[in-house]
Every structure is written in C-alpha cells, then in structure tokens.
Design an enzyme around this catalytic site. Structure first.
Site, PDB file in Angstrom:
ATOM      1  N   GLY A  22     -14.349 -31.559  -7.141  1.00 12.40           N
ATOM      2  CA  GLY A  22     -15.056 -32.149  -8.266  1.00 12.40           C
ATOM      3  C   GLY A  22     -15.792 -33.401  -7.838  1.00 12.40           C
ATOM      4  O   GLY A  22     -16.257 -33.517  -6.702  1.00 12.40           O
ATOM      5  N   GLY A  23     -15.860 -34.367  -8.746  1.00 13.87           N
ATOM      6  CA  GLY A  23     -16.576 -35.614  -8.482  1.00 13.87           C
ATOM      7  C   GLY A  23     -16.058 -36.330  -7.253  1.00 13.87           C
ATOM      8  O   GLY A  23     -16.801 -37.033  -6.565  1.00 13.87           O
ATOM      9  N   GLY A  52     -47.312 -32.239  15.600  1.00 15.73           N
ATOM     10  CA  GLY A  52     -46.661 -33.173  14.687  1.00 15.73           C
ATOM     11  C   GLY A  52     -45.298 -33.608  15.201  1.00 15.73           C
ATOM     12  O   GLY A  52     -44.881 -34.756  15.005  1.00 15.73           O
ATOM     13  N   ALA A  53     -44.623 -32.693  15.876  1.00 17.75           N
ATOM     14  CA  ALA A  53     -43.299 -33.019  16.376  1.00 17.75           C
ATOM     15  C   ALA A  53     -43.371 -34.140  17.413  1.00 17.75           C
ATOM     16  O   ALA A  53     -42.456 -34.958  17.510  1.00 17.75           O
ATOM     17  CB  ALA A  53     -42.637 -31.784  16.966  1.00 17.75           C
TER      18      ALA A  53
END
Lengths: 501, 178, 518
Positions: free
Chosen positions: C173-174, C408-409
């Site tokens: 859960g949380g 771009g790399a």
C-alpha cells in the site's frame, strides 16, 4: 616440381600442424586472417598473413573459393592445403585450383566428387565387391519415399546428408512415426552445413565399431594403407577419442579391410591421403560407409604408430613424387591414443564453452604429442568448431598408452574455459574401455558419469568457495573508509558549497 | 537505552551447500585448524608464477579457479570439473531450509536456452498443449541442430523468441503453464 | 541512587518486560519464517555495542470503537535509534513484525519521524528496515497521517542525507512510497514484497491470479520495475550490502565521500585495455571488464545490476576516492539508450551530484533505441531526463568515449558542450551524427541507386566515411574532445584529471529548483 609456397586455407590446430611440416620442407607458408579470430595462434606461425579481416562477406572466409583463389594468385602462391572441413572436400574448389594452375594438396576433383557423392561411392563399392549396408539407391526425395524404403529394409534406419560428413545432417529413425520430423531435421541441417539438402537412407547397425583405414596413393598408381584407426568413442557422430591400432582388428582382418580400402581408392584413381570408413559389427563383419578425401583430425595416431608424416607425404605426392614406401614396408608399432580437447562442458551435455583462454599449460614427455591451435589469451569463438587441441600419447602397449594418457590429461591445465579433459579422463578410467569392450554407443550406455573426479574433489571445491567468501568478509571488515577525510574540504569549496545551497 | 549484547557467534562457520544438497560445514577456513564436516584438514591454497591457482591436499596438487561468483553463489572449477555452492552462515542456512520447505511449486516453468545459438524453428505454438519429452524448438549452436525438449507437461503460455533469433545462454525461450 | 530501591526496580522491570517481548519467542516467530528479528537486524547493521535506542517504551495509542483494540506492546512495533556503522554515526529504524504485524500506528509513525528529524539535524545517513503489514487499520486516519509525515521527511531529507530502505518483509500500500523516495532500496529475495495493491485486490478487480512473488517479489523489482537497486539471497548478506554501499557515501551533502586509504594506490598502465575493444565495430564486449581494469581492484559496486542492463551504473574508487560510474553496456541492446536506461542513469547522476560524488562516463553508444514502442512511451521526455541530469550536475564530470558515440546519444552522454569537464577518447572512438551505413545511405542515395554495383560502392563509401568522419580526430581538432588517449593509460589520465577537478565549483543561478522533465 618442388612446391615453394603454400597457402593454408584453414585455421586452428590443423593450420599449425601444416605449418610445422612446411617449415621442415622449407616451404613458405601463408595464413588467412579473419575478423572472427584476428589474433589466432596459427597467424603467428605462418610466414605471411593474408588479411581477410577488413571486409566481412556473406560467404564465410574459409568457404569463399574465389576470394581464396584470388589471394593465392595475387601472392603468387604455388599450392593450397585445405586441411579438413571447409573446402577440403569441395570438388569445385579443387577444380578451380587446377584451372588457375595452383596445386591443390589433395586428390583429383573427380575423386572428391565421386566419393563425396554417397550414391556414386556406394555404386563403386558394390562394383568392387565391398560389403555395403542396404539402403536407398541414391538420394530420397521426400519423407514418404524415405518411409517406403525404411519399411522395406526395416527400422532402425539412418538418414545421411549426401554431401555430408562429421555427423551433420545425420539422423537415426527408430520407427515410422518419427520419419517426418527426422527427415525435416536431416535435410535442414544438411542444407545449412553443406548447402545441399539431399539425404539418403540406409540400414542402421546398432552398436557397431567405427573403424577406418588410412590410405595413401600417388599419381603413379601406387597405393598403400597405413592400418586402421578405432574411432568408436563418439557422441552424436562426433569422434572424441581415437586410437591406432584397434583391439578389434587382427592381422588377417587388417589385411582384408586394408585391401578393400585400397580397392575403393583405386576405383577413383585416388592420390594423396584418404580415409575409408567402415562399420564393424559384433561378428566382425565390416561394411563400407564412406571415404573421406582429406587429411583427418585423427591422423596423428597413424603417424605415431607408423612413424610417418602424412602431411609431408601429401605434399610430396602433390609435387608428383612417388610414395616413399611399399605396403610391405609399412609396420604398425606400439599403440597411440588421441584425446580431442574441445571447448565443451561435459557436465552440461557438451554445451559449447566460449571465452578467453587465460592460461594454458601442456603436459610434457617423450611419449606425448600436442597438436594445438591455441595459446595463452586465445579466444574461443562461436564461429568455428569447438576443438581447440589434441593430446596424442604413444606407448608400447594399449595398457601403457591409457596410463600415459591418464597422466598427461591430469597435467593438461587450461584456465578460462571448460573443456572435455575431465571427459577424456573418465573414458581412460572406464573399465570397459580399458578392456577394449566398446562400440559407438559407449558414451550413452557404458558411461554413468561423463566426467572424472575423485572422492574428495567436491569437498575441496567447497573449501575453496568458503575460503574466498571468508576472505571477502575479512576484506569488508578491514576496508575502513576514512570518513574524517571526507570532512577535509578546502575552504574554497566549502564556502562556495555553503553559499550555493 | 541499550539492550542486548550481540549474541555470541559460532566460531567462524561457513556452510557450503551444493545444488543437490551436499552440505559441507567448514570451520575456520584460514587457520591450520580448518575443519570440514568435523574433520581436521590440512589444505593450502597458493598461486604459482604462471598465474594458476593451486590447492594442495594430502600432498596432491589440484588446479582450482573460481569461475563464477554472484554474491554468495559460487562456481568453482577443480581439475576441470565445476562445482556450484552457495555459502551460508548458520543463520542463513536455517532460513534456506525453511524456504525450501515452503517452496510453492510454481505454476509456470520457463524453458531457457542451454547454450548460445540461433533459433531455427519453433515446433509448437502459443496455447498448444505439450507433453514432457516433446521437442519444442530447434536451436542451432556450433553448426549442430539441437532439439530443445520440454521437461514438464502443460500449455505453452508464451513464446518469447522467433525463428532466426540469436539467443544467449540461459535466455528464456518460452513459458509453460503446468 | 540505590540500585535496589523502588525507583530503580521499576526501571529494571520495564527493561525486563521489553526484553521479554523481544525474547526467544518473538525471535523464533521470525526465524520460523526465514527472517530475523528486528533486534537481530539492528545488531547486525551497527558496529558491535554501539546502538542506542530511542523511545523504547512508547506505548501505542488507545483506540476506541468497534475496531478498537488495546495493545500492550512496548515500543509500538518499531525500534528506533542511532549508532555507528563502520565507525560513523547513522540513524535507523527497524519495524518489528511480531508486534501487530509491524503495522504502522500513530506512535510507531511518530517514533520514525523523530529519528528522521534527528538524522537530518545531525547530517547523518538514515536507514529504514521495513517489515510491516502497512497502516494499522484500527487507528484509521491517524496511521495514514503518520505515513504522510514520514514521506514528508523523506522528501525533506532527500539530497541532504543518504537515505536507504531495506525491505525485509512485506511493504504494501502507501508504505511503498517511503522506500520509493529514498535513495536506495535493498530487498531480500523470497521474503520481501512490495506492491501498491496486493494479489487479493488484483484478483477482485481484474480477476487475475498472481502470487506475491510474481506481483512484487524482489526479483520482479530488480529486473522488471527497477524499484529495487540491490537484491540479496538472505538478510545477513543484504545488510552486508548496505554497509558496503555506505562505505562509498558521505554523511551529508556538505561532506565529500570517504576515502579508503591504502586500497589501491597504484597508477597502472594496463595494456590489456588496448585489445579489449573488438576489431569488428558491431561486436559486443563486456563493459564491466573495462571498468574493473580502470578502477581500484575489486572496488566496483554495481547498482541496479539486473535492470535496464544497457546502461551500467555503480560506484567505484580511484586511489581510494569514490567515483560514480555510468557506462553503456555494448553487451545488451548494443548499448543503446532507451526509456528505462535513461531514467536509471538520470537518477544515478542526480544522486552523485547531490552528494559530491564525481561522475565518470564510459561511452559506447550507437544511439537511442528506435521503435514505435519507444517513441509512443515517451523516449523523448525520458531521454531528456538523462540529458537534464548531466547538464544540471555540478560535480566533476569526465567522459571517455571508447567506441561509438553517435547522434543525440553523443550529446546526452555528458558531451563537452553539455558541461563535461574533461572529455577523452580512445583511438577506437567513432564520433559522428550517425553510423557509417546510415550516413552513406542518406548522403549517397542517388549515387547508390544509379550504381551498377551498389554493394561494392556502399562498402567503399562506408570505409571512406569511417576514415574521414567517424573517428575521434575531427572532434579533437575542434576541441570537442580534450585529448585522444592511449587506452592503456586511462587509469592514470583519470586519476590526474579527477585530482585537478577536486576543487571544482560552479555557480548556479539561484532558483527554487529547476524543472526536470519528470
């Protein structure tokens, strides 16, 4: 004519082996460098390297006929030795060499063609009254035809690649229901390996011995045989251990089978070194299987018991010389055993074990011969077959040879990859093998464990692991990070660091 | 507030466990008083000038090499034969025994490649039923075609490769739902 | 004071009661599950006899109503305190599963919050040992508030002190969001789970059967989700791993990382590095071999080793000093960058930058992974994270281009103009807008179409492209590379370069914070 330069169209241990004899005969050697193995041992031993590594072609380097011929022409090389595998049994290659006036060290293209075509080979054997196994007359077209023939001659049957050898494209079919699948696999493998999917079918003899005869012929019609080799220790039709002579062959049988082998060779006017393979069943009846028209991996055992250099004889015959000896001069003396050292793991079903050989140390001794294609830092790649070296031992008797092999194997050390050494040791320690009672199903039937170890070995290995782990804990404990030093920061940095927060 | 002094540990004890549950209890591996399964052993490990590692035991030499080590999982090569172990402490050994008892038999079985190679042909399809011993695909390695055989019966849940793919050793090929 | 007097008796009684509560019975309960008790874990984590507990005797809040259940457990199911780890101050809490399943009530929560506050005040690492069923249902909103308080402090401490979570049981859960915010998550295989909604809910809502292990086991988080950075087979080794990690980290963001003296001061020239890159540019190799040859012996400690393996991250040392390493792994997906590897790398760069750990980038990247899947899932904004993290980092940054560095790399992987302090290249480097095959196809499309032998022509053009463009020398001439170096001398070069950068400082414009493309 005398050959002065030689292109070795092969790699690995056989390339190294050919260089050795060429050096002895004063022939200049050329090797082919590929991008797959640019630092291989054989390249360090040849006199000159022809570099194929710059460009990668569709056809693998050692199969690229035109590229090899072109290289030989450019470098004005007089002869080509194809070794085994690759182009060694390609009649077209031998033909191209002839056309370009390059001496092909091997038999004539037509002999290669005829013996390479299993159907023709069988017809020739039949004509020469050499016992044969029943089977298809020629290749079978499809699995239905195969099933029909199988029904006639009775299961089990074996499918074999028409252009094949070395176990590829070979499948045993136990019952009719398997035929479809096996036919598909055999043709698929044949297509891949030999570029020719044709297969034929024949009766399968259970548990035979694999016995082969080394023959030698020259261009003047002289033939001799150099006795037999016992190659029954096989896994999936790949030979792993060979010996010469064989416990199964007595003098009369040797004479008879030797003569049969020579008759086969004569039928195609064979010259150079060749091997005629037979199956020998439990009743010592033999059947012709095929003829290999090349030098074979296991040729050293024959060399050890005959004292001859087969590569030298090949070269001399290629130069047109007559055989240096007659049949009555051939004597088999002592016993030789060859263990193939493959980069395969006998503990995981012989799966290939690739990697870098970090260190290698060979056993030494008078009776030991090592034919090796590797050295320290050699890389075992997936591109070529997995055999990296061969250990050959020689002794007066079989018993002594087995003992010598055992001792040598225990001193054969390779660091970096797993090999078949523990397998070979297990064979040498097997009672049935020692007694000479074995056949081609030895590995499946008579070996409980495919590797050799002793009682305390696992315990010692456990100790090594625990020792290392304890040492690591100790290092963790003693590696003391000095956190104070992390607080030692120059005022220059600290001031700015504080300000920029 | 302080509690508990740390509990006294058993003397330097390591337990090597092999995949088939062979168990070796090793005490004080560094000392001359090393004991394995309660018996005193004199073992020496050293390296020669060529870079080989040896172990000496009962005046015999063994070539040893650690070929794989992932955390506490080891594969050791001794005279060319490999042995696998996990090294446990007495506490983690107890945990191991507990986990083994609890081991839920997984509903899925993954068939993985036993060796690196190329997928030649898939012999089954997704959602088809297979029986133990059936060949599921053909893998080509070192120029040999190898049939990969299912170790369990079930349904082919997912096929993770296609013909022509190159696969690494241990790479998952398909999932079988039991 | 009279040790036999009444006042002291009460003191001793309390202590005894607490000891009993955590005594053999409780330990046994955990051992039965293959786990250790909270106390044992604390003892293992801290140096012998250095742990001091805080708030040992807090009692849980009384609750009323139908679900009200009075619990008499001392300490409310969590041990909090401080002590020394490898001789350095650290704070920790350990949840005790034997007390109400380690559930988090308001007292439990405020104990954790208190110790978090102390850690932040003291500038010391904070370690959470988590073994808890989640929020205590009986206490309702109070326990949720407790969680929120913990999260708030996790965020407040982020980038100030190192925070480590060790999952040794359930975290559901949380509760999972505290570990998610901390810097590193350790999990113990087979006995720890993390998920937001458990198998029961999955079954209810989606009618899918899934086991705890399959949904949120350690292996899933190590390999698939990337939530766990380290997984070990048992708790002792997990804690050893935590200690090892801490040995690379400073206590807070003002300090420098610790120095390991005498670990490996040698300045080696290693010729093996010259042969490690295969001649065939399309052949993979293992980047780890290179890292191990460059860094101090046995010092490389990999983070997230099984997740997005096309990028390698981890800590290592150069002459005893901690370095954060990012490297493309040619062995996996040819070392391309994709969504997962960008995010993995970006978070690591941010961590190193927060804690003054210099960054070494070893580059062999053919580009970003192409594909519809990647584009549709936002490789643009995820790739931007790595770029942003690199550009934003002010610690010393050095790049060595080993082989490919395309498009771009190239820019993203700490290129010179993105702010690299030193950018080196090996002679095997190929730096260009794209690989030779692609470039030739575009530039000479027409020529290739018209050619009689396009295959041959393409081969020639490719070779020419390699020689003229895709090499390190063009970049070197223009200053985009500071130096082309002999691979064998890499270690030496890096040692002196990092030494030169030791006092690096960059003035950043004042702002609340940048807007990283999350």
């Amino acid at each position: 004519m005398k050959i002065r330069s030689l292109l070795i169209a092969n790699r690995g241990e056989i390339a190294v082996r050919i260089v050795e004899t060429a050096n002895k005969l004063g022939i200049k050697t050329f090797g082919i460098k590929t991008s797959k193995e640019p630092n291989a041992l054989y390249l360090r031993l040849v006199d000159d390297v022809i570099d194929f590594s710059g460009t990668v072609e569709e056809i693998p380097e050692f199969l690229d006929i035109e590229r090899i011929i072109e290289a030989a022409r450019l470098n004005k090389i007089e002869a080509i030795h194809p070794g085994y595998g690759f182009l060694a049994e390609n009649p077209y290659f031998a033909q191209r060499c002839e056309e370009e006036k390059i001496i092909f060290i091997g038999p004539s293209p037509s002999a290669i063609y005829k013996m390479g075509n299993k159907t023709i080979a069988k017809q020739l054997a039949q004509k020469n009254k050499i016992p044969l196994l029943q089977g298809s007359q020629g290749n079978v077209k499809n699995s239905r035809e195969a099933a029909e023939i199988a029904l006639k001659i009775g299961y089990p049957v074996i499918l074999k690649a028409a252009a094949g050898g070395g176990g590829r494209g070979m499948r045993i079919v136990e019952k009719a229901s398997q035929m479809d699948k096996m036919f598909k696999m055999a043709t698929g493998e044949a297509e891949k390996a030999f570029n020719n999917p044709a297969v034929f079918i024949e009766k399968y003899v259970r548990n035979p011995r694999h016995i082969e005869f080394q023959i030698m012929g020259d261009r003047h019609g002289n033939y001799i045989h150099l006795g037999e080799r016992e190659c029954s220790i096989q896994r999936k039709h790949q030979k792993l251990i060979e010996e010469s002579p064989s416990v199964a062959i007595h003098e009369d049988l040797r004479k008879e089978m030797g003569q049969a082998a020579i008759r086969i060779a004569q039928s195609v006017e064979y010259y150079s070194a060749g091997t005629v393979e037979f199956l020998l069943d439990a009743d010592k009846k033999y059947y012709f299987m095929e003829m290999n028209t090349r030098i074979q991996v296991e040729h050293p055992v024959t060399e050890m018991v005959t004292g001859l250099d087969l590569i030298e004889m090949q070269i001399k015959v290629a130069e047109g010389k007559k055989l240096p000896l007659k049949q009555e001069d051939v004597t088999l003396k002592g016993w030789a055993i060859e263990c193939r050292i493959n980069a395969e793991d006998p503990q995981t079903n012989f799966s290939p074990n690739l990697g870098i050989i970090e260190k290698i140390s060979y056993p030494k001794g008078k009776s030991i011969r090592i034919d090796s294609g590797i050295a320290n830092f050699s890389v075992v790649t997936p591109y070529f077959d997995s055999m990296i070296a061969k250990l050959i031992v020689y002794a007066e008797t079989r018993e002594k040879a087995i003992l010598a092999a055992t001792l040598a194997l225990k001193k054969f050390w390779i660091k970096g990859i797993k090999t078949t050494i523990p397998f070979c040791l297990a064979v040498m320690n097997n009672k049935k093998f020692i007694r000479g009672e074995f056949n081609t199903s030895f590995i499946e039937k008579d070996m409980k464990k495919l590797y050799y170890n002793e009682r305390d070995d696992e315990l010692l290995a456990a100790y090594v692991a625990a020792f290392d782990f304890a040492a690591e804990l100790e290092t963790d404990r003693t590696t003391k990070p000095n956190f104070e030093r992390g607080r030692d920061i120059s005022p220059w940095v600290l001031n700015k660091r504080l300000k920029s927060l | 507030m302080r509690f508990y002094k740390s509990r006294s540990k058993p003397e330097n004890e390591y337990i090597a466990v092999s995949p088939d549950e062979h168990k070796f209890v090793i005490n004080n591996p560094f000392s001359e008083q090393t004991r394995i399964n309660g018996h005193k052993k004199e073992i020496r490990i050293y390296e020669d000038e060529d870079g080989f590692n040896y172990l000496e035991y009962k005046s015999k030499r063994y070539l040893v090499e650690i070929i794989e080590k992932i955390q506490n999982k080891y594969t050791v090569l001794l005279n060319g034969v490999s042995y696998s172990f996990t090294i446990e402490s007495p506490i983690s050994f107890t945990r191991r025994k507990y986990l083994e008892k609890q081991k839920q038999t997984s509903k899925f079985e993954i068939i993985s490649a036993p060796m690196p190679g190329k997928i030649i042909e898939l012999l089954v399809e997704e959602n088809s039923r297979i029986r133990e011993g059936d060949s599921v695909l053909i893998l080509e390695a070192m120029k040999m075609q190898n049939e990969i055989i299912a170790q369990t019966s079930g349904k082919v849940k997912k096929i993770l490769v296609k013909a022509g793919d190159n696969v690494a050793k241990e790479e998952a090929l398909m999932e079988i739902e039991k | 004071m009279d040790v036999n007097g009444k006042l002291f008796t009460r003191f001793l009684e309390r202590a005894r009661a607490y000891q009993d509560q955590q005594g053999e019975a409780a330990i046994e309960k955990q051992h039965m599950k293959g786990k250790m008790s909270a106390r044992e874990r604390i003892n293992m984590l801290f140096d012998e006899d250095t742990f001091d507990e805080v708030d040992a005797f807090s009692m849980s809040d009384d609750t009323t109503g139908e679900f009200g259940k009075k619990v008499s457990a001392i300490g409310d199911g969590v041990i909090t305190g401080y002590g020394k780890i490898s001789g350095r101050l650290a704070f920790a809490y350990a949840q005790d599963f034997t007390v109400m399943g380690g559930s988090l009530g308001s007292v439990h929560a405020s104990k954790i919050a208190k110790i978090q506050d102390m850690a932040l005040k003291m500038g010391a690492p904070m370690i959470g040992l988590i073994d808890s069923g989640g929020a205590r249902i009986q206490e309702g909103v109070a326990s949720l508030a407790g969680y929120a308080g913990i999260f708030n402090r996790n965020v407040g401490s982020s980038g100030v002190i190192p925070q480590i979570s060790i999952i040794m049981g359930p975290a559901a859960g949380g509760a999972v969001y505290s570990p998610a915010i901390t810097d590193f998550v350790f999990m113990t295989n087979k006995t720890s789970y993390m998920f937001v909604t458990g198998p029961n809910v999955v079954k209810e809502v989606l009618n899918e059967d899934v086991t705890f292990e399959e949904l949120g086991g350690a292996i899933v988080h190590m390999k698939k989700s990337g939530v766990a950075h380290f997984v070990y087979e048992d708790e002792e080794n997990t804690i050893r791993g935590v200690k090892k990690l801490l040995s690379y980290l400073p206590s807070n963001n003002l300090e420098n990382p610790p120095l390991v003296e005498y670990c490996d001061s040698e300045i080696r020239i290693d010729e093996r590095l010259r042969d490690i890159i295969p001649e065939d540019p399309n052949k993979p190799y293992d980047m780890k071999d290179i890292i191990n040859l460059i860094m101090d012996r046995n010092s490389f400690f990999e983070v997230s080793s099984d997740y997005a393996q096309n990028i390698l991250i981890g800590f290592g040392r150069l002459q005893g000093k901690t370095i954060g390493i990012l490297a493309n792994q040619p062995k996996v997906l040819a070392g391309t960058l994709d969504i997962n590897s960008s995010v993995k790398g970006a978070r690591f760069v941010r961590f190193c930058d927060s804690f003054n750990i210099p960054i070494l980038t070893l580059e062999d990247v053919p580009g970003f992974l192409p594909g519809i899947d990647q584009e549709h899932n936002g490789v643009i904004r995820h790739g931007a994270k790595l770029l942003y993290a690199y550009a934003d980092a002010t610690v010393p940054k050095i790049t060595v281009i080993l082989r490919k560095s395309y498009g771009g790399a190239y820019c993203v992987m700490n290129s010179k103009n993105l702010g690299g302090d030193f950018n080196f290249a090996w002679p095997t480097a190929e730096i260009a807008v794209m690989g030779p095959e692609g470039a030739v196809s575009i530039l000479f499309r027409k020529k290739l179409m018209e050619s009689n032998d396009p295959v041959k022509l393409k081969k020639e053009l490719t070779a020419k492209y390699r020689e003229e463009i895709a090499n390190p020398y063009v970049a070197d001439d223009k200053g985009y590379i500071d130096e082309v170096i002999d691979p064998a001398t890499t270690r030496k070069k890096l040692i002196s370069a990092f030494e030169a950068l030791e006092n690096k400082h960059v003035n950043v414009p004042s702002r609340k914070h940048g807007n990283i493309p999350l």
